[in-house]
Design an enzyme around this catalytic site. Structure first.
Site, PDB file in Angstrom:
ATOM      1  N   GLU A  73      96.037  14.882   5.406  1.00 46.86           N
ATOM      2  CA  GLU A  73      95.912  14.600   6.633  1.00 46.86           C
ATOM      3  C   GLU A  73      95.495  12.945   7.030  1.00 46.86           C
ATOM      4  O   GLU A  73      95.138  12.688   7.852  1.00 46.86           O
ATOM      5  CB  GLU A  73      94.517  15.466   7.152  1.00 46.86           C
ATOM      6  CG  GLU A  73      94.780  17.091   7.234  1.00 46.86           C
ATOM      7  CD  GLU A  73      93.741  17.723   7.777  1.00 46.86           C
ATOM      8  OE1 GLU A  73      93.982  18.411   8.830  1.00 46.86           O
ATOM      9  OE2 GLU A  73      92.570  17.523   7.518  1.00 46.86           O
ATOM     10  N   TYR A 119      73.321  11.691  25.317  1.00 48.54           N
ATOM     11  CA  TYR A 119      73.828  11.195  24.188  1.00 48.54           C
ATOM     12  C   TYR A 119      75.399  11.429  24.133  1.00 48.54           C
ATOM     13  O   TYR A 119      76.196  10.614  23.446  1.00 48.54           O
ATOM     14  CB  TYR A 119      73.137  11.521  23.066  1.00 48.54           C
ATOM     15  CG  TYR A 119      71.767  10.802  22.772  1.00 48.54           C
ATOM     16  CD1 TYR A 119      71.991   9.516  22.052  1.00 48.54           C
ATOM     17  CD2 TYR A 119      70.626  11.209  23.302  1.00 48.54           C
ATOM     18  CE1 TYR A 119      71.055   8.676  21.683  1.00 48.54           C
ATOM     19  CE2 TYR A 119      69.633  10.134  23.044  1.00 48.54           C
ATOM     20  CZ  TYR A 119      69.908   9.022  22.188  1.00 48.54           C
ATOM     21  OH  TYR A 119      68.783   8.324  22.122  1.00 48.54           O
ATOM     22  N   HIS A 159      91.860  23.858  15.368  1.00 43.01           N
ATOM     23  CA  HIS A 159      91.928  22.989  14.054  1.00 43.01           C
ATOM     24  C   HIS A 159      90.631  22.410  14.091  1.00 43.01           C
ATOM     25  O   HIS A 159      89.807  22.692  13.223  1.00 43.01           O
ATOM     26  CB  HIS A 159      93.259  22.087  14.141  1.00 43.01           C
ATOM     27  CG  HIS A 159      93.241  21.197  12.908  1.00 43.01           C
ATOM     28  ND1 HIS A 159      94.449  20.782  12.566  1.00 43.01           N
ATOM     29  CD2 HIS A 159      92.347  21.054  11.891  1.00 43.01           C
ATOM     30  CE1 HIS A 159      94.120  20.093  11.484  1.00 43.01           C
ATOM     31  NE2 HIS A 159      92.993  20.213  11.075  1.00 43.01           N
TER      32      HIS A 159
HETATM   33 ZN   LIG Z   1      92.036  19.448   9.229  1.00 45.37          ZN
END
Ligand SMILES: [Zn+2]
Length: 210
Positions: A73, A119, A159
Site C-alpha cells: 500500500e 479535538y 477499507h
Molecule cells: Zn489498507
C-alpha cells in the site's frame, strides 16, 4: 530525529497501535520522511512486532534501497507526500470503527463525520470518502492524490483511513482521534445528538490554526 531514533519510534508506536486493537494481523502501515528518502513498514509484517532494522528504506525517488520490501500500500503514502510536501509521516489503518463508518450507505462523501468534539474538529476537521477500489488498484492512488491537496485525512470506502501529519506523533494522534470519533458516531446513531455548530468549529479554527 536521527534515522535510528525514527526506526525505533515507528516500531514503538506501531506496537502500541496493534496492542490496543487499532489494527489487526498484517494490516496497517506507517511511513516516515527522512532527509534522504523514506522509512516504511514492510509488506506482510505485523505492526505488533516490527524489527526497526528491517524497516523498508526508500530513496528520494521512491526506489527500494534496503530492509524488507515495502508495504504493497506504499502508493497510498506516496500520494500524500506528492501532494502535501509538508508531510513528515503517514499512517494507514484498518481500524474497526472507521471501517464500519466507511461502509455506511447514508454518509456524506464530502465529509463523513460530524464535529462531535473540539479535538476531532482540530485534528481532522473534514474527512472525505474515497470510493471503493480493489487493493493495489492505482486508480485508488489517483483518487487519494486528488483529495490530498485539500485534506490531510481521507477515508477509503470499505477499507480504512489514511492520515498525514507533520510528524509521526501528529499522524498517529490524528488517526486515533478519527477512530475514537468514528466509535462515538456509531454509539450516537439514532440518538438525538448535539454536534458542534458551524460557528463553534469556525471559532476553533481561528483560535487554533492548523
Ligand atoms: Zn489498507
Amino acid at each position: 530525529m536521527s534515522e535510528t531514533k525514527s526506526r525505533e519510534e515507528i516500531a514503538r508506536l506501531a506496537k502500541s497501535i496493534f496492542d490496543r486493537g487499532l489494527t489487526f494481523g498484517s494490516s496497517g502501515n506507517i511511513s516516515l520522511r527522512l532527509d534522504d528518502g523514506w522509512l516504511m513498514t514492510p509488506t506482510g509484517s505485523t505492526m505488533g512486532d516490527l524489527d526497526p532494522a528491517r524497516l523498508s528504506k526508500l530513496d528520494n525517488d521512491g526506489n527500494h534501497l534496503s530492509g524488507d520490501k515495502p508495504t504493497k500500500e506504499n502508493f497510498l503514502h506516496m500520494a500524500m507526500y506528492e501532494v502535501r510536501p509538508e508531510t513528515g509521516a503517514v499512517v494507514h489503518l484498518h481500524s474497526t470503527h472507521s471501517v464500519a463508518v466507511s461502509c455506511l450507505a447514508d454518509i456524506n462523501p464530502e465529509n463523513v463525520l460530524p464535529p462531535i468534539t473540539a479535538y476531532y474538529a482540530m485534528k481532522i476537521g473534514t474527512l472525505p470518502l474515497i470510493p471503493y477500489f480493489q487493493p493495489g488498484d492505482l486508480d485508488l492512488a489517483r483518487a487519494v492524490r486528488e483529495m490530498a491537496g485539500k485534506y490531510h485525512a481521507v477515508l477509503l470506502a470499505n477499507h480504512g483511513p489514511v492520515v498525514a501529519g507533520k510528524s509521526l506523533h501528529d499522524a498517529v494522534y490524528a488517526i486515533e482521534e478519527l477512530e475514537e470519533t468514528a466509535r462515538l458516531f456509531l454509539m450516537l446513531r439514532g440518538m438525538n445528538t448535539r454536534f458542534l455548530t458551524e460557528d463553534q468549529v469556525a471559532a476553533l479554527k481561528t483560535r487554533f490554526p492548523a
